[in-house]
Design an enzyme around this catalytic site. Structure first.
Site: not given
Length: 475
Positions: A156, A89
């Site tokens: 997302e 991430r």
């Protein structure tokens, strides 16, 4: 265990080496013979049912495939998830690779970039349902490229919603620019005939988020995404726990889409089941899961992100995930057509939500450069989110539950609300403190106590907090 490593990639970026052209990835996705996430959402909405999706992600490749297959075999979710690990991430790809080679079970998600797109395709081919990437990255460009090459059709995040709730020091202008690049590729893919579903993370900090600020952030991200070429947008909303408010918020999403987005953009409402403190007792937790699924149905959501009876204890096991999916899907039963919301109250709540969103977003959208206006508005506090981790949000908003449990603004900070809206929230909060304090002018002690009580809303509702207090008194 066979260790893996990167091939030499262009610009030194791991995971981007030898990625196929977009056209080849589009052809590959067509060859899979499975629907895209956008198609699943459209079919669910047209059928009047709520598509069901779990959260799940583990580090090991074979373990990830096995987990997805088990969830599909036992619960048949409409869409499956690849939750990405924290290192990936934040673009710490080397750390992710070291963890993957040393102890993949230590990773809190699937390091797709480290595994590479060929393994991503293996995961994709192991199940019949389309996949969505869920992560939390302020800069997801490399991850997105690998996801597309893997044949994954839902992704997302957004430049605001995947920065301010998670990161302390990432400048907002940088994350918005990075996500604009992702959305631009979605536009290219749409030109090649592939519609990627872009889900916007309206849940934000997930706890005590007033509906209008959640939806306002999503509107701004959706406008930017649509301008970049995105043609399918899912707007997610976090269940507050108040049925009328949640149904109204979900129904507000198509209203806002008609107001602020071009008609060629397909928009879906998505409900995240309650993301706050979950009840510990299994029966209470399952009541809350089913309640959330009914809210999604009544609100016209295209999709529901499910929870499990183990939420209060950490990462759920596969069995609990399966049971949560099965339970949530039962809310789609035609036998439940008799379940209705109070339509008059929902309409009134919806009207207030839409007006509040307009107050927040329209000054930003009126500026000549929306991206710059978003950054400036956060700097001034005219845009804000509660409890942000970022230095680029003021976090002056103070939410509070009213006497019925709906989330209101105790303090609106510098949001550009008029007197009518401020007075409405103030009136709704009169007598809101269930311990007797008023909702006006709180001191720090009572404010913190009130926020804690509001965060523990469902354990308190099920009287689990009362039981814990009694046990502490006995000790």
């Amino acid at each position: 265990m066979t260790k893996i490593g990167y091939l030499p990639g262009h610009s030194g970026s791991p995971g981007t080496d030898a990625l196929p052209p977009l056209a080849e990835s589009v052809d590959y996705i067509a060859s899979l013979g499975k629907p895209t996430a956008a198609r699943v959402l459209m079919d669910a909405r047209d059928a009047g049912r709520v598509a069901i999706q779990p959260r799940c992600g583990v580090g090991g490749h074979e373990e990830m495939k096995a987990l997805l297959r088990e969830l599909e075999d036992q619960a048949a979710p409409d869409i499956l998830t690849l939750t990405i690990d924290s290192h990936t991430r934040l673009k710490r790809f080397e750390q992710a690779l070291r963890s993957l080679n040393r102890a993949p079970a230590d990773l809190n998600g699937y390091p797709l970039v480290s595994h590479g797109y060929l393994r991503g395709r293996e995961v994709n081919e192991s199940v019949a349902a389309p996949l969505e990437i869920r992560h939390g990255s302020p800069d997801a460009r490399i991850l997105f490229d690998v996801a597309v090459a893997s044949g994954i059709t839902s992704f997302e995040g957004g430049g605001i919603s995947y920065n301010l709730p998670y990161s302390k020091a990432v400048p907002l202008a940088e994350s918005i620019a990075a996500w604009n690049a992702v959305d631009a590729v979605c536009g290219e893919l749409a030109g090649l005939g592939l519609i990627v579903d872009r889900e916007l993370f309206g849940t934000l900090t997930a706890v005590l988020v007033p509906p209008s600020i959640s939806l306002a952030i999503s509107v701004l991200e959706a406008v930017l995404a649509a301008r970049a070429g995105v043609r399918c947008i899912s707007v997610s909303y976090p269940q507050s726990g108040h049925l009328v408010q949640d149904v109204a918020a979900l129904r507000a999403i198509p209203v806002l889409a008609r107001t602020y987005l071009p008609p060629e953009v397909d928009v879906h409402a998505v409900l995240h089941e309650f993301m706050g403190v979950f009840p510990k007792k299994r029966g209470n937790a399952e009541d809350l899961i089913f309640y959330g699924a009914l809210v999604a149905r009544l609100g016209g959501a295209s999709k529901l992100i499910t929870k499990t009876y183990q939420e209060a204890f950490g990462v759920p096991d596969t069995h609990a995930n399966v049971e949560g999916l099965r339970l949530a899907d039962r809310a789609n039963s035609p036998l439940l057509d008799f379940v209705k919301a109070d339509e008059e109250r929902v309409a009134d709540e919806l009207s207030w939500i839409v007006d509040e969103v307009a107050d927040i977003v329209e000054p930003v959208l009126a500026a000549p450069d929306t991206r710059t206006a978003v950054v400036d508005a956060f700097a001034a506090g005219c845009l804000d989110i509660p409890f942000s981790a970022s230095r680029y949000a003021k976090s002056e908003i103070i939410p509070k539950r009213d006497a019925e449990g709906a989330i209101r603004y105790l303090s609106t900070g510098s949001l550009p609300f008029g007197d009518r809206t401020r007075r409405h929230n103030s009136d709704l909060l009169k007598g809101a403190d269930r311990k007797g304090a008023s909702g006006t002018g709180p001191v720090i002690g009572s404010l913190l106590t009130g926020l804690t009580d509001d965060i523990n809303y469902f354990p308190a509702l099920f009287r689990e907090m009362q039981k814990e207090t009694q046990e502490e008194d006995v000790e």
